[in-house]
Design an enzyme around this catalytic site. Structure first.
Site, PDB file in Angstrom:
ATOM      1  N   CYS A 110       0.852  -1.199   0.000  1.00  0.00           N
ATOM      2  CA  CYS A 110       0.000   0.000   0.000  1.00  0.00           C
ATOM      3  C   CYS A 110       0.889   1.251   0.000  1.00  0.00           C
ATOM      4  CB  CYS A 110      -0.918  -0.005   1.212  1.00  0.00           C
ATOM      5  SG  CYS A 110      -1.740  -1.597   1.454  1.00  0.00           S
ATOM      6  N   CYS A 134      -9.893   0.464  19.216  1.00  0.00           N
ATOM      7  CA  CYS A 134      -9.665  -0.134  17.897  1.00  0.00           C
ATOM      8  C   CYS A 134      -8.257  -0.704  17.823  1.00  0.00           C
ATOM      9  CB  CYS A 134      -9.792   0.911  16.796  1.00  0.00           C
ATOM     10  SG  CYS A 134     -11.350   1.782  16.832  1.00  0.00           S
ATOM     11  N   ARG A 138     -16.220   9.184  10.186  1.00  0.00           N
ATOM     12  CA  ARG A 138     -15.113   9.497  11.101  1.00  0.00           C
ATOM     13  C   ARG A 138     -14.059  10.367  10.436  1.00  0.00           C
ATOM     14  NH1 ARG A 138     -13.171   4.585  12.932  1.00  0.00           N
ATOM     15  NH2 ARG A 138     -14.894   4.624  14.382  1.00  0.00           N
TER      16      ARG A 138
HETATM   17 FE1  SF4 Z   1      -1.350  -2.121   3.634  1.00  0.00          FE
HETATM   18 FE2  SF4 Z   1      -2.410  -2.532   6.098  1.00  0.00          FE
HETATM   19 FE3  SF4 Z   1      -0.070  -3.596   5.448  1.00  0.00          FE
HETATM   20 FE4  SF4 Z   1      -0.228  -0.983   5.744  1.00  0.00          FE
HETATM   21  S1  SF4 Z   1      -0.550  -2.477   7.349  1.00  0.00           S
HETATM   22  S2  SF4 Z   1       0.864  -2.075   4.095  1.00  0.00           S
HETATM   23  S3  SF4 Z   1      -2.308  -0.600   4.980  1.00  0.00           S
HETATM   24  S4  SF4 Z   1      -2.043  -4.065   4.498  1.00  0.00           S
END
Ligand code: SF4
Ligand code: SAM
Ligand code: DTB
Length: 346
Positions: A62, A102, A265
């Site tokens: 990501c 969370c 949010r």
């Molecule tokens: Fe992607 Fe979640 Fe891994 Fe970050 S923690 S690289 S957002 S899958």
């Protein structure tokens, strides 16, 4: 509550939503605030605290994320925390006034061997009288079932962007994988928390696409986090151009209009927002925040600053109501804590 009619729609068209984004700003704000008032107490905001239960070394790519193993962000890696340590953090979050805890893990998906530990965390958090939420990556239907059985209230899994832009940000799992996880969460009976990120270089058309995807699900997510990209050094999006604050606020407005009964949010990115921008986001219909000095790995405004801002705006924190409105389980200290700040501010 006013007499404004609220219709929950799953059939928004591209041109309708684009037309909302194109409205004069005041007209858009007015529509959003009108629907907000019809469905919520406009002076209440829900507060959740985040805890990173496993940090860094994530195999996914990501482009926004400081926790991907592929980018050198100087992050301190931490293996899965012990249950007691997580519960101590949950207790501390409750003591500062959070009503939902969370827990996030930098995983592509949980391994079956992790499930005993994470379900123990859920049970412990529930016993503290807090609402629980987790975000652990992709879930199979049986993993979703295990979490639901442990009492997990919400599962967070973001769509992040439109199906078209998604592939420019993440290549290691597909948009359809995300929808499948959300379906497993829904089928398990847990509440869905799903939203996205604004400011990754996407066009307004991609924000339209993201919101249409969120509303096309058979039920709207109960919770919709809208993150403003935190540009972390070492990630591919580090040098991304800053977002016009009004573009972010417009996205909050349109999310509120399209999902009038969901909590929207104001999530990552508040550290870069002025108090005035945040107050406009509340006016636009945002009614939840992450509360605490840290998000998962990046900074968040301090709790004192947030409580002072709430006091200046006359905002109260939303109570956690157990059993659909029957039994109110809110620690007395929460009200006292707020009162203290209002007194100090007045
Ligand atoms: Fe992607 Fe979640 Fe891994 Fe970050 S923690 S690289 S957002 S899958
Ligand atoms: N690994 C799990 C997953 O990706 O589903 C859970 C944790 S992940 C950090 C949760 C969400 O945080 C992402 O989907 C993304 O929307 C948000 N996020 C991560 N890094 C961010 C950043 N730099 N700015 C804004 N939002 C971010
Ligand atoms: C969400 O939509 N935003 C939160 C939560 N869900 C898990 C995470 C924001 C992370 C921001 C970058 C970081 O602190 O690592």
């Amino acid at each position: 509550m006013s007499a404004v009619e609220t219709v929950i729609r799953h059939d928004w068209t591209f041109s309708e939503v684009k037309a909302l984004f194109d409205l004069p700003f005041s007209d858009l704000m007015y529509q959003a605030q009108t629907l907000h008032r019809a469905n919520f107490n406009p002076n209440e905001v829900q507060v959740s605290t985040l805890c990173s239960i496993k940090t860094g070394k994530c195999p996914e790519d990501c482009a926004y994320c400081p926790q991907s193993v592929r980018y050198d962000t100087g992050l301190e890696v931490e293996e899965l925390m012990e249950v007691q340590q997580v519960l101590a953090e949950a207790k501390a979050a409750k003591d500062t006034g959070a009503t939902r805890f969370c827990m996030g893990a930098a995983w592509r998906s949980p391994k079956d061997r992790d499930m005993a530990k994470v379900t123990a965390m859920v049970k412990g958090v529930k016993e503290l009288g807090l609402e629980s939420c987790m975000t652990l990556g992709m879930l199979t239907d049986s993993q979703a079932g295990e979490l639901a059985e442990a009492g997990l209230d919400y599962y967070n899994h973001n769509l992040d962007s439109s199906p078209e832009y998604y592939g420019k940000i993440i290549t290691t799992r597909s948009f359809q994988d995300r929808l499948d996880t959300l379906q497993n969460v829904r089928d398990s009976g847990m509440k869905v928390c799903s939203g996205g990120i604004v400011g990754m270089g996407e066009k307004v058309e991609d924000r339209v696409g993201l919101l249409i995807e969120l509303t096309s699900m058979p039920e709207h997510p109960e919770s919709v986090p809208m993150n403003m990209l935190v540009r972390v050094e070492g990630t591919p999006l580090e040098m991304q151009e800053g977002l016009d604050p009004f573009d972010f606020l417009r996205t909050i407005c349109v999310a509120r209009i399209m999902m009038p009964k969901s909590h929207v949010r104001l999530s990552a990115g508040r550290e870069e927002m002025s108090d005035e921008m945040q107050s406009m986001a509340f006016l636009a219909g945002a009614n939840s925040i992450f509360y605490g000095d840290k998000l998962l790995t990046t900074d968040n405004p301090g709790t004192n600053h947030d409580m002072e801002l709430f006091a200046r705006l006359g905002i109260n924190t939303e109570e956690y109501v157990i059993d659909e409105g029957k039994e109110q389980a809110v620690a007395q200290h929460l009200a006292e804590n707020n009162q203290q700040f209002y007194n100090a501010a007045s």
